[in-house]
Design an enzyme around this catalytic site. Structure first.
Site, PDB file in Angstrom:
ATOM      1  N   PRO A 222      18.556   1.950   5.453  1.00 34.43           N
ATOM      2  CA  PRO A 222      17.298   2.799   5.002  1.00 34.43           C
ATOM      3  C   PRO A 222      16.117   2.179   5.818  1.00 34.43           C
ATOM      4  CG  PRO A 222      18.579   1.689   3.044  1.00 34.43           C
ATOM      5  CD  PRO A 222      18.867   1.134   4.294  1.00 34.43           C
ATOM      6  N   PRO A 223      14.901   2.940   5.691  1.00 42.60           N
ATOM      7  CA  PRO A 223      13.763   2.683   6.202  1.00 42.60           C
ATOM      8  C   PRO A 223      13.240   1.471   5.908  1.00 42.60           C
ATOM      9  CG  PRO A 223      13.818   5.032   5.524  1.00 42.60           C
ATOM     10  CD  PRO A 223      14.970   4.445   5.131  1.00 42.60           C
ATOM     11  N   LYS A 227      15.538  -3.191  10.713  1.00 35.60           N
ATOM     12  CA  LYS A 227      16.436  -2.652  11.880  1.00 35.60           C
ATOM     13  C   LYS A 227      15.745  -3.300  13.173  1.00 35.60           C
ATOM     14  CE  LYS A 227      17.126   1.328  10.523  1.00 35.60           C
ATOM     15  NZ  LYS A 227      16.463   1.519   9.276  1.00 35.60           N
ATOM     16  N   THR A 228      14.438  -2.486  13.402  1.00 32.36           N
ATOM     17  CA  THR A 228      13.563  -2.903  14.503  1.00 32.36           C
ATOM     18  C   THR A 228      13.091  -4.350  14.815  1.00 32.36           C
ATOM     19  OG1 THR A 228      12.826  -0.622  14.220  1.00 32.36           O
ATOM     20  CG2 THR A 228      11.778  -2.050  15.920  1.00 32.36           C
ATOM     21  N   GLU A 445       4.581   8.420 -23.519  1.00 30.18           N
ATOM     22  CA  GLU A 445       4.822   7.267 -22.862  1.00 30.18           C
ATOM     23  C   GLU A 445       5.480   6.368 -24.103  1.00 30.18           C
ATOM     24  OE1 GLU A 445       4.765   6.717 -19.930  1.00 30.18           O
ATOM     25  OE2 GLU A 445       3.587   8.410 -19.369  1.00 30.18           O
ATOM     26  N   HIS A 448       9.017   7.404 -24.286  1.00 32.67           N
ATOM     27  CA  HIS A 448       9.760   6.534 -23.421  1.00 32.67           C
ATOM     28  C   HIS A 448      10.022   5.203 -23.622  1.00 32.67           C
ATOM     29  CE1 HIS A 448      10.035   9.612 -20.054  1.00 32.67           C
ATOM     30  NE2 HIS A 448       8.714   9.714 -20.029  1.00 32.67           N
ATOM     31  N   ASP A 519      10.223  13.707 -14.872  1.00 35.87           N
ATOM     32  CA  ASP A 519      11.019  13.371 -15.679  1.00 35.87           C
ATOM     33  C   ASP A 519      12.370  14.426 -15.592  1.00 35.87           C
ATOM     34  OD1 ASP A 519       9.458  11.423 -16.446  1.00 35.87           O
ATOM     35  OD2 ASP A 519       9.044  12.440 -18.383  1.00 35.87           O
TER      36      ASP A 519
END
EC number: 3.4.24.-
Length: 652
Positions: A222-223, A227-228, A445, A448, A519
């Site tokens: 993934p980004p 890797k670099t 909220e 949730h 959601d």
């Protein structure tokens, strides 16, 4: 080139200056001219037949007279071809009559005056005009094509070098300071690339057993996973020429340029072998051939890929050149590129685990001035799903938060605020919200939080806020469990908790709003994946329509029939509606606790796990030893009916 330009401008200036000097002759009346002629003062007369202009040159004896003393320095008045400027000039109306008249006067008075009707500087004028125009057009051509060459690429910015490689070379003269010690975590990936470096440093260790140097290694992940950074560490450790470039550096609008740059790149690498070539974002040229080519025309990218395949493993490629490449889209790469012999090793660079995140935090915390309460282990527990780049961003954002508060050191709360800022967005305390809307947000909220607290497999809640952040009007922070596989029950509990906000709106207010957009998007993706990818639906059965090879990415059809599509849609809807009803039932049973939580939210705007323990009591489903605020955020209530991107639930 500046010397050439200076000489050219000097020549142009000299030409204009000499031309202006050549015309610095005094005007003379025609009658006065014939008087001077009869007196013997005129040495030479030249008639410009093209301009009807007469140039008059006086004799040396005449120039000694006081009458013509102004011409004593005329000898220094030279034209462009070292010809003296005329003393007088005038215009005649009829060339033929003037010629007849002057010839007659010369004969009658027996004068030594010479007459000609050929301009003495005709050749020089043409020569200098041609030379000046050549210089002008040469300068325009040079500067225009130099800029074009710079825009088109190539060493030196010349258009003739457009087919040259644009790779940046790092050798022993360039000190790359990144080493493997700077790469925290990624132990498996480091072992793979360290072996490649060891092969270049000490090849006899492997060749004496008959081993061959690997042709290439592909870093996939993934980004932001490093890797670099791994490639930079290889450049710093290998001590061999290291060519670095991006896959897009091969792409050009001109036909054949990409293949030419590949040839030039490998030629340079072979000349300096042993060497390493690093191609970042190789999917720019390495996509599978034959896809999305509906025009039937020549595909320059495919020609570039074909040349790359030949250079990596074709005839005459037995050289000590290793190719490293990085991509986060390995599924779209061409199979010929991925085979052994080209990329012998496929190195997966995944998101860091808990211990790896701690090592990454240790690296990024070194240059910071930290308070005594900052603990890298605690921070690693609060950042599940974060990549190495995300962790670096958290550390930098924490430093900015502390500086904004004029602190001398960075404290623990600054890191927590930084996580909130990155995951949830910027806090907007000054945003005006009507009391009626604020009450709906609080119940959303609280819904949730209530469902997440009551269900055994839902991620434990850490923090709830109704302070707007980013595009969200409210948010709930969770600390999801780090697991490698997920069961059906776990996914269903998560879906129910995600639908808890909308369910609370219907239970309390009897209607629903547009605020649950993120959601709904989240549960729709989850349910679709359960039915069509993971085989977690009884009616569809143990079937997966997921294509890991990416072959159907450009296809127009679905891998299933219309009847199956209807069944999938029906099962997805049934699954979502089932969890929605489940959430409503739970909230109806615990309505009093839901009201207490919403009232506390309206009062304090931000509540933590301790407030939920006070209302609901301790959770008995799991060990909550790692639950400290904040964890990952899940966007819950959107400010707009339609948004262009996911709000803040990208980490979970």
């Amino acid at each position: 080139m500046w010397i050439y330009a200076t000489v050219g401008f000097l020549l142009i200036g000299f030409w204009f200056f000499s031309s202006s000097m050549a015309t610095e002759s005094k005007r003379l009346e025609r009658g006065t001219f014939f008087e001077y002629l009869k007196e013997g003062y005129v040495k030479n007369v030249r008639l410009n037949l093209e301009e009807n202009k007469v140039d008059v040159y006086l004799t040396d004896e005449a120039l000694k007279l006081d009458q013509f003393k102004q011409f004593k320095d005329t000898g220094s008045n030279m034209t462009a071809f070292s010809q003296p400027a005329p003393n007088y000039s005038f215009i005649v109306a009829d060339n033929a009559n003037f010629e007849t008249e002057i010839e007659k006067a010369i004969q009658e008075n027996n004068l030594a005056t010479k007459y000609s009707n050929i301009p003495p500087d005709k050749f020089s004028s043409i020569f200098w005009n041609i030379l000046i125009w050549i210089l002008i057009f040469g300068a325009i051509w040079y500067f225009m094509f130099r800029r074009l060459g710079a825009a088109a690429g190539g060493p030196g910015g010349q258009i003739f070098n457009i087919g040259k490689s644009r790779a940046k070379l790092f050798d022993e003269n360039d000190k790359v300071r990144v080493t493997f010690k700077d790469v925290a975590g990624l132990e498996g990936a480091k072992e793979e690339v360290e072996e490649i470096v060891e092969f270049l440093k000490n090849p006899e260790k492997f060749t004496k057993l008959g081993g061959k140097i690997p042709k290439g290694a592909l870093l996939v992940g993934p980004p932001g996973t490093g890797k670099t950074l791994l490639a930079k560490a290889v450049a710093g450790e290998a001590k061999v020429p290291f060519f670095s470039l991006s896959g897009s550096d091969f792409v050009e609008m001109f036909v054949g340029v990409g293949a030419s740059r590949v040839r030039d790149l490998f030629k340079n690498a072979k000349d300096k072998a042993p060497a390493i070539i690093f191609i970042d974002e190789i999917d720019a040229i390495g996509r599978a051939r034959g896809k999305n080519n509906f025009t039937g025309g020549n595909d320059e990218r495919e020609n570039t890929l074909n040349q790359l395949l030949t250079e990596m493993d074709g005839f005459g490629t037995d050289t000590n050149v290793i190719v490293l490449a990085a991509t986060n889209r390995a599924d779209v790469l061409d199979k010929a590129l991925m085979r052994a012999g080209r990329f012998d090793r496929l190195i997966h660079v995944d998101l860091p685990e808990l211990n790896e995140r701690k090592e990454i935090f240790d690296v990024h915390l070194k240059p910071l001035k930290l308070g005594t309460d900052v603990d890298s282990e605690f921070l690693s527990k609060q950042t599940p799903g974060f990549s190495g780049a995300d962790i670096a961003n958290v550390c930098n954002e924490a430093a900015l938060v502390a500086a904004r508060k004029n602190k001398e050191v960075i404290e623990k709360q600054d890191f927590l605020d930084a996580v909130d800022r990155i995951v949830g967005g910027l806090e907007k305390k000054n945003k005006l919200i009507k009391p009626k809307e604020k009450r709906r947000i609080a119940y959303h909220e609280a819904g949730h939080a209530t469902i997440g607290w009551l269900l055994p497999h839902a991620a434990p809640l850490v923090k709830v806020t109704i302070v707007p952040r980013g595009k969200s009007l409210g948010a709930a922070w969770y600390l999801p469990e780090e697991r490698q596989i997920t069961t059906t029950e776990q996914m269903l509990d998560e879906m129910a908790a995600t639908m808890g906000g909308r369910a609370a709106e219907e239970v309390v207010f009897g209607d629903i709003s547009t605020g649950a957009l993120s959601d709904l998007e989240r549960v729709t993706k989850q349910a679709s994946a359960m039915v069509s990818i993971y085989g977690l639906n009884d009616k569809i059965g143990n079937i997966s329509y997921y294509d890991s090879t990416g072959q159907n990415e450009y296809g127009f059809g679905k891998p299933y029939s219309e009847e199956t599509a209807k069944t999938i849609d029906a099962e997805v809807s049934k699954m979502i509606e089932g969890q929605y009803e489940r959430a409503k039932d739970l909230l109806a049973k615990h309505r009093s606790q839901l009201d207490q939580l919403a009232d506390k939210l309206l009062e304090k705007e931000v509540i933590f796990r301790e407030d939920l323990v006070e209302i609901f009591g301790e959770r008995i489903f799991e060990d909550d030893e790692n639950l400290e605020p904040p964890g990952n955020a899940v966007s819950s209530l959107n400010a707009e009916p339609v948004v262009s991107e996911e709000s803040v639930d990208k980490k979970d």
